[in-house]
Design a protein around this motif. Structure first.
Motif, mmCIF file in Angstrom:
data_model
loop_
_atom_site.group_PDB
_atom_site.id
_atom_site.type_symbol
_atom_site.label_atom_id
_atom_site.label_comp_id
_atom_site.label_asym_id
_atom_site.label_seq_id
_atom_site.Cartn_x
_atom_site.Cartn_y
_atom_site.Cartn_z
ATOM 1 N N THR A 34 0.851 -1.088 0.187
ATOM 2 C CA THR A 34 0.026 -0.016 -0.036
ATOM 3 C C THR A 34 1.009 1.357 -0.129
ATOM 4 N N TYR A 35 0.369 2.151 -0.851
ATOM 5 C CA TYR A 35 1.590 3.478 -1.055
ATOM 6 C C TYR A 35 0.531 4.542 -0.528
ATOM 7 N N ALA A 36 1.123 5.545 -0.440
ATOM 8 C CA ALA A 36 0.622 7.102 -0.415
ATOM 9 C C ALA A 36 1.442 7.926 -1.309
ATOM 10 N N GLN A 37 0.988 8.834 -2.077
ATOM 11 C CA GLN A 37 1.832 9.691 -2.772
ATOM 12 C C GLN A 37 2.315 10.821 -1.865
ATOM 13 N N LEU A 38 3.519 11.274 -2.120
ATOM 14 C CA LEU A 38 4.238 12.356 -1.606
ATOM 15 C C LEU A 38 3.853 13.894 -2.312
ATOM 16 N N VAL A 39 3.185 14.818 -1.860
ATOM 17 C CA VAL A 39 2.779 15.911 -2.344
ATOM 18 C C VAL A 39 3.678 17.012 -1.940
ATOM 19 N N GLY A 40 4.271 17.788 -2.801
ATOM 20 C CA GLY A 40 5.024 19.058 -2.453
ATOM 21 C C GLY A 40 6.451 18.727 -2.165
ATOM 22 N N GLY A 41 7.011 19.823 -1.838
ATOM 23 C CA GLY A 41 8.391 19.322 -1.037
ATOM 24 C C GLY A 41 9.574 18.931 -2.292
ATOM 25 N N PRO A 42 10.564 18.401 -1.476
ATOM 26 C CA PRO A 42 11.429 17.892 -2.381
ATOM 27 C C PRO A 42 11.474 16.366 -2.815
ATOM 28 N N LEU A 43 10.512 15.713 -2.202
ATOM 29 C CA LEU A 43 9.963 14.263 -2.668
ATOM 30 C C LEU A 43 8.822 14.154 -3.256
ATOM 31 N N ASP A 44 8.286 15.468 -3.752
ATOM 32 C CA ASP A 44 7.107 15.397 -4.540
ATOM 33 C C ASP A 44 6.888 14.290 -5.768
ATOM 34 N N GLY A 45 5.853 13.511 -5.722
ATOM 35 C CA GLY A 45 5.712 12.648 -6.774
ATOM 36 C C GLY A 45 6.088 11.082 -6.499
ATOM 37 N N LEU A 46 6.964 11.156 -5.143
ATOM 38 C CA LEU A 46 7.407 9.930 -4.884
ATOM 39 C C LEU A 46 6.222 8.995 -3.940
ATOM 40 N N LEU A 47 6.308 7.717 -4.195
ATOM 41 C CA LEU A 47 5.481 6.888 -3.368
ATOM 42 C C LEU A 47 5.955 6.417 -2.095
ATOM 43 N N SER A 58 -2.817 6.507 12.367
ATOM 44 C CA SER A 58 -1.737 7.467 11.467
ATOM 45 C C SER A 58 -0.778 8.413 12.209
ATOM 46 N N PRO A 59 0.504 8.480 11.964
ATOM 47 C CA PRO A 59 1.383 9.386 12.754
ATOM 48 C C PRO A 59 0.965 10.901 12.143
ATOM 49 N N ASP A 60 1.308 11.786 13.324
ATOM 50 C CA ASP A 60 1.070 13.309 12.742
ATOM 51 C C ASP A 60 2.042 13.652 11.664
ATOM 52 N N GLN A 61 3.283 13.043 11.710
ATOM 53 C CA GLN A 61 4.142 13.482 10.627
ATOM 54 C C GLN A 61 5.224 12.410 10.527
ATOM 55 N N VAL A 62 5.719 12.471 9.246
ATOM 56 C CA VAL A 62 7.101 11.629 9.458
ATOM 57 C C VAL A 62 8.313 12.440 8.922
ATOM 58 N N ALA A 63 9.480 12.237 8.963
ATOM 59 C CA ALA A 63 10.806 13.072 8.840
ATOM 60 C C ALA A 63 11.532 12.003 7.789
ATOM 61 N N LEU A 64 11.582 12.009 6.608
ATOM 62 C CA LEU A 64 12.261 11.129 5.458
ATOM 63 C C LEU A 64 13.751 11.637 5.282
ATOM 64 N N PRO A 65 14.733 10.919 5.358
ATOM 65 C CA PRO A 65 15.991 11.557 5.174
ATOM 66 C C PRO A 65 16.005 11.895 3.438
ATOM 67 N N THR A 66 16.625 12.835 3.303
ATOM 68 C CA THR A 66 16.861 13.323 1.679
ATOM 69 C C THR A 66 18.066 14.205 1.449
ATOM 70 N N GLU A 67 18.550 14.110 0.488
ATOM 71 C CA GLU A 67 19.586 14.941 0.193
ATOM 72 C C GLU A 67 19.198 16.143 -0.738
ATOM 73 N N LEU A 68 17.739 16.146 -1.106
ATOM 74 C CA LEU A 68 17.173 17.052 -1.873
ATOM 75 C C LEU A 68 16.583 18.235 -1.197
ATOM 76 N N GLY A 69 16.501 18.119 0.054
ATOM 77 C CA GLY A 69 15.705 19.358 0.750
ATOM 78 C C GLY A 69 16.606 20.752 1.125
ATOM 79 N N ARG A 70 16.126 21.494 1.758
ATOM 80 C CA ARG A 70 16.705 22.474 2.234
ATOM 81 C C ARG A 70 17.850 22.518 2.825
ATOM 82 N N TYR A 71 18.190 21.333 3.670
ATOM 83 C CA TYR A 71 19.237 21.138 4.498
ATOM 84 C C TYR A 71 20.305 19.986 3.703
#
Length: 96
Positions: A34-47, A58-71
């Protein structure tokens, strides 16, 4: 011959429909998951594979490691389930 490089827009288009965190060889959705689509931000369009979250609150929020974001490397992109539509998780910002 030097390897081809992708521009920022080409890179984003390349990633659409791919599963976050999956190996390049198995980057597409897998049957029985089962997948959810990520909307907006650096991971937009990923599942995001949410199979193991089924039937749990459901969690309030998840923090996904990425090299594409602001940091950049070491940063995380924060996403939260969209109220009333758990198949879309909206970007909430980046964190170090």
């Amino acid at each position: 011959m030097a390897p081809a490089t992708l521009g920022r827009m080409d890179e984003l288009e390349f990633m659409r429909g791919r599963v976050y965190g999956a190996d390049h060889e198995e980057a597409g959705p897998r049957p029985g998951r089962t997948y959810a689509q990520l909307v907006g931000g650096p991971l937009d369009g990923l599942l995001l594979d949410v199979t193991d979250r089924a039937g749990t609150p459901s969690p309030d929020q998840v923090a996904l490691p990425t090299e594409l974001g602001r940091y950049g490397p070491g940063g995380r992109a924060c996403y939260a389930p969209r109220p009333g539509n758990p198949h879309h998780w909206d970007w909430r910002g980046d964190t170090p």
